[in-house]
Write a protein that holds these residues in place. Structure first.
Motif, PDB file in Angstrom:
ATOM      1  N   PRO A  87     -37.095   4.422  -2.396  1.00  9.82           N
ATOM      2  CA  PRO A  87     -37.629   4.314  -1.030  1.00  9.82           C
ATOM      3  C   PRO A  87     -37.931   5.666  -0.390  1.00  9.82           C
ATOM      4  N   MET A  88     -37.035   6.656  -0.589  1.00 13.39           N
ATOM      5  CA  MET A  88     -37.258   7.977  -0.016  1.00 13.39           C
ATOM      6  C   MET A  88     -38.454   8.659  -0.653  1.00 13.39           C
ATOM      7  N   ILE A  89     -38.570   8.550  -1.979  1.00 14.24           N
ATOM      8  CA  ILE A  89     -39.693   9.163  -2.684  1.00 14.24           C
ATOM      9  C   ILE A  89     -41.007   8.518  -2.245  1.00 14.24           C
ATOM     10  N   SER A  90     -41.000   7.177  -2.142  1.00  8.02           N
ATOM     11  CA  SER A  90     -42.213   6.455  -1.745  1.00  8.02           C
ATOM     12  C   SER A  90     -42.664   6.834  -0.342  1.00  8.02           C
ATOM     13  N   LEU A  93     -44.179  10.404  -0.414  1.00 15.69           N
ATOM     14  CA  LEU A  93     -45.514  10.482  -1.011  1.00 15.69           C
ATOM     15  C   LEU A  93     -46.553   9.716  -0.193  1.00 15.69           C
ATOM     16  N   ASN A  94     -46.124   8.597   0.399  1.00 14.74           N
ATOM     17  CA  ASN A  94     -47.029   7.769   1.210  1.00 14.74           C
ATOM     18  C   ASN A  94     -46.382   7.479   2.561  1.00 14.74           C
ATOM     19  N   PRO A  95     -46.424   8.440   3.469  1.00 10.90           N
ATOM     20  CA  PRO A  95     -45.785   8.237   4.775  1.00 10.90           C
ATOM     21  C   PRO A  95     -46.311   6.980   5.452  1.00 10.90           C
ATOM     22  N   PRO A  96     -45.423   6.138   5.964  1.00  7.85           N
ATOM     23  CA  PRO A  96     -45.870   4.901   6.620  1.00  7.85           C
ATOM     24  C   PRO A  96     -46.681   5.198   7.875  1.00  7.85           C
ATOM     25  N   VAL A  97     -47.680   4.365   8.102  1.00  6.57           N
ATOM     26  CA  VAL A  97     -48.498   4.507   9.304  1.00  6.57           C
ATOM     27  C   VAL A  97     -47.685   4.046  10.500  1.00  6.57           C
TER      28      VAL A  97
END
Length: 239
Positions: A87-90, A93-97
């Protein structure tokens, strides 16, 4: 040192169990959802890093000592830690909008459905069920322009029955229903952390068919992270 791999694997198992409790503790009745969410935000990443580090240390030490089985234990512990880091890596890499700063979504912003049974005493609520008016409506229209009433060819009574079936299929807890006025209120839970959101559904007659309006309100938080809009979309699609 010869038991380092076993200790690392034990630490990983305990860490994974603790992480699961953070996420599912509210569902098990251990605490309110906000408590589990707070624990997750404060400690989950640190726990994942710790498990990964302990596993890697055990793996390296036992490989250096040419101890295959203990090294495998360390490797498994490290993999558990890496899985917890996903979850932290995701999110890195793809910060939530960032979602719109509202927690009250309705298919009718001009005349939103009103809660008649659920009120400010609902458990754990930190938000009001009173609609905030034009300010919230304007934000919703900008953020979720697709949210609109559901027009159906079914007559109003049949649409009401269908709406109840869909709500129950989605796992909502029906708090109150009024077949005469074709309306019901329910509580829906998020799949993660088990946050409670309150929903009211009203079916009205049309010249041809009927119209189904919904309103979904979070009990906690200034922003609902898009959950209420997603719930309304899912309901309409299933209907």
């Amino acid at each position: 040192m010869k038991h380092l791999g076993k200790l690392a694997l034990l630490a990983a198992a305990i860490g994974a169990a603790a992480a699961a409790l953070m996420v599912f503790g509210a569902r098990l009745g251990l605490w309110q959802p906000i408590t589990g969410f707070g624990l997750y935000r404060s400690y989950f990443d640190l726990l994942a890093i710790g498990v990964t580090a302990v596993g890697l240390i055990a793996l390296i030490v036992h490989l250096f000592r040419k101890e295959k089985v203990p090294a495998a234990f360390g490797g498994i512990a490290a993999l558990i830690g890496v899985a917890m880091l996903v979850p932290m890596i995701s999110s890195t890499l793809n910060p939530p909008v960032r979602a719109a700063p509202i927690n009250d979504i309705t298919t009718d912003t001009a005349n939103p459905p009103v809660f008649l049974v659920l009120d400010e005493t609902r458990e754990g609520a930190r938000t009001s069920l009173a609609y905030a008016g034009a300010k919230v409506a304007d934000i919703q229209v900008t953020a979720y322009p697709d949210i609109a009433p559901l027009e159906t060819n079914l007559d109003a009574d049949s649409a009401f029955v269908r709406a109840l079936e869909v709500a129950e299929a989605m796992g909502w807890d029906i708090v109150a229903k009024d077949a005469e006025h074709r309306r019901f209120e329910a509580t829906a839970r998020t799949s993660v952390f088990y946050f409670a959101d309150d929903v009211v559904v009203v079916v009205s007659e049309q010249e041809s068919g009927s119209r189904v309006d919904l309103r979904s309100v979070s009990r906690i938080g200034r922003s609902d992270q898009g959950i209420n809009a997603a719930r309304i979309r899912a309901f309409q699609q299933k209907f």
